[in-house]
Scaffold this active site. Structure first.
Site, short mmCIF file in Angstrom:
data_model
loop_
_atom_site.label_atom_id
_atom_site.label_comp_id
_atom_site.label_asym_id
_atom_site.label_seq_id
_atom_site.Cartn_x
_atom_site.Cartn_y
_atom_site.Cartn_z
N LYS A 3 14.67 -6.30 32.34
CA LYS A 3 14.17 -4.99 31.93
C LYS A 3 14.19 -4.03 33.11
CE LYS A 3 10.12 -2.91 29.60
NZ LYS A 3 8.76 -3.18 29.07
N SER A 62 8.04 -1.58 24.48
CA SER A 62 9.01 -0.79 25.21
C SER A 62 10.26 -1.56 25.63
CB SER A 62 8.35 -0.21 26.47
OG SER A 62 7.91 -1.25 27.34
N SER A 64 4.60 -5.01 24.74
CA SER A 64 6.01 -4.65 24.95
C SER A 64 6.97 -5.81 25.12
CB SER A 64 6.14 -3.71 26.15
OG SER A 64 5.56 -2.46 25.87
#
Length: 491
Positions: free
Chosen positions: A80, A155, A179
């Site tokens: 990420k 997210s 997330s």
């Protein structure tokens, strides 16, 4: 050689260790898969082709030299874009850091390299990890491989989509309010949030420092446990890191795969018994609970009365911390700079840079947090929210006296179409209704696929006491042993 992109990380590692494939071959296969499908999925913000192949060649060289390697050596991983990697673009999904190449590795990336994994690149995300759909990325949304017109969660939607699209067998996410787990649920993958402090935040671009937790994403529970083992543990660079070893999550996952939960008490949270959740989600959840019962688990209903206040408390605490953390992005020290023309003052450069660099959701949360921390409102808002956090922690403590783990749906609804919730922030925030309490408490949680609703994945969430991460892996692996893994349609 079989299609390695469809294999689990465990299978890939065994293939490489057995000499049936090289790390370079495995890496190239995944790079080819990314090249074939990511123009439609948009899971990646940056693919590090040269760096990945160089890392893979290094693994092959060490193996040829007879060096002892870790259990994930040669296995590709997607990271990420909230974690720094030396020399690799790190944007956090924001224009304000466009083009920034950090001069250092985050602890998570450093441990991934030490484990011999091969970093494929950086995945898309909601800007500064603020969102539940990956629609708030400054670089465009990511599609859900189950239906590219729908969101992959947020997210960390890029990491979960990369897994579901078979672009990577492993991924790293971060979980501030859900997330990792919520994207895992809506993409039919596994997402685990470790105990807060069980994985290092050093090099993770901060959103909410008392909540942010990096963790593993995978397609199976065992793969997630192996990745958790590789990245977890104490780090002196992180002042909130717990000075204790990682619980034996891998052994727990292997034990759970045997399908025996005799004597395990599962706490069914009555406050999450279906209010606000889609009927199809609750039907899949109830079927999964029945399956767990057949494995010998005992179902115990527990009440956590203050969970209903978790959402408003979170949306005071997290924005407050974000308003403080994001003050460093001022157009002076690094990243975007607007108005630096000798005409505008320093204050004007800061204002112009932030206006151009931050997106609407980040601005919204900065304003919420600044207001909650302002003179005359601190005690009424931020102070009260922290008191609610204490009450939620007490709810967890009491519940774990009755049950070994708590279970609930991961998210109230399946993946929704793009644009259907962006006009109403509250409806978007509801995506994290069931995941936020765990972050406020600081304990571990995992989302494991438990079925389908309207042809889209549903996740079951397992929450455990702090530093009892192994419990959630045992139960998750047991559920997986009867439900199996989910296979998305061909792209």
């Amino acid at each position: 050689m079989a299609d390695v992109t469809r294999m689990t990380a465990t299978e890939i590692a065994a293939l490489i260790a057995g000499g049936e494939a090289s790390a370079v071959e495995v890496t190239q296969a995944h790079l080819d898969r990314i090249a074939a499908v990511d123009d439609r999925v948009h899971a990646f913000l940056h693919v590090d082709v040269d760096g990945a192949l160089e890392a893979a060649r290094a693994v092959d060289a060490k193996r040829a030299a007879g060096e002892e390697l870790g259990p994930l050596a040669g296995v590709p991983v997607a990271v990420k874009d909230v974690l720094t990697a030396k020399g690799v673009p790190t944007t956090v999904g924001s224009k304000i850091l466009q083009g920034w190449r950090p001069p250092y590795d985050s602890t998570i990336v450093r441990r991934l390299r030490a484990a011999g994994t091969v970093m494929l690149g950086k995945t898309n995300m909601d800007e500064f990890a603020m969102g539940s759909s990956t629609e708030y990325s400054a670089y465009g949304p990511t599609g859900n491989p189950w239906d590219l017109s729908r969101i992959p969660g947020g997210s960390g939607g890029g990491s979960s989509a990369a897994l579901a699209a078979y672009e990577a067998p492993l991924a790293i996410g971060s979980d501030t309010g859900g997330s990792i787990r919520q994207p895992g649920a809506v993409t039919g993958t596994v997402g685990a949030k470790p105990t807060y402090g069980g994985t290092s935040r050093y090099g993770l671009v901060a959103f909410s420092s008392s909540l942010d937790t990096p963790g593993p994403c995978a397609r199976t529970v065992l793969d997630a446990a192996l990745l958790h083992e590789a990245i977890g543990g104490h780090d002196w660079r992180d002042s909130t890191s717990i000075p204790a070893p990682v619980p034996d999550v891998v052994a727990a996952a292997r034990a759970g795969a045997g399908g025996d939960l005799t004597g395990v008490r599962l706490g069914l949270v009555t406050e999450f018994s279906g209010e606000g959740a889609e009927p199809g989600v609750m039907a899949a959840f109830r079927d999964a609970v029945d399956a767990l019962t057949k494995l010998g688990a005992e179902i115990v209903e527990v009440s956590c009365p203050h969970f209903q206040y978790a959402l408003p408390a979170y949306y005071l605490i997290a924005p407050s911390e974000c308003s403080s953390n994001l003050a460093r992005f001022d157009g002076v020290r690094f990243g975007l700079r607007v108005g630096d023309d000798g005409v505008h003052s320093l204050e004007e450069v800061m204002s112009l840079t932030r206006d151009a660099g931050f997106g609407p959701e980040v601005k919204r949360r900065i304003m919420l947090g600044t207001y909650a921390l302002s003179s005359g409102y601190y005690d009424a808002y931020y102070g009260q929210a922290q008191k609610v956090r204490t009450l939620i922690t007490r709810d967890f403590t009491a519940a774990f006296e009755q049950a070994d783990v708590l279970i609930s749906p991961t998210t109230p609804f399946v993946a929704f179409p793009f644009g259907s919730r962006t006009s109403d922030p509250y409806q978007m925030y509801l995506a994290d209704l069931f995941t936020i309490p765990t972050n406020l408490y600081g304990g571990p949680g995992i989302s494991v696929p438990c079925g389908l609703s309207e042809g889209l994945p549903v996740g079951l969430q397992i929450m455990a006491p702090t530093m009892a991460d192994d419990r959630m892996y045992r139960v998750g692996a047991a559920l997986e042993s009867v439900i199996g893994t989910l296979t998305p349609p061909e792209l």
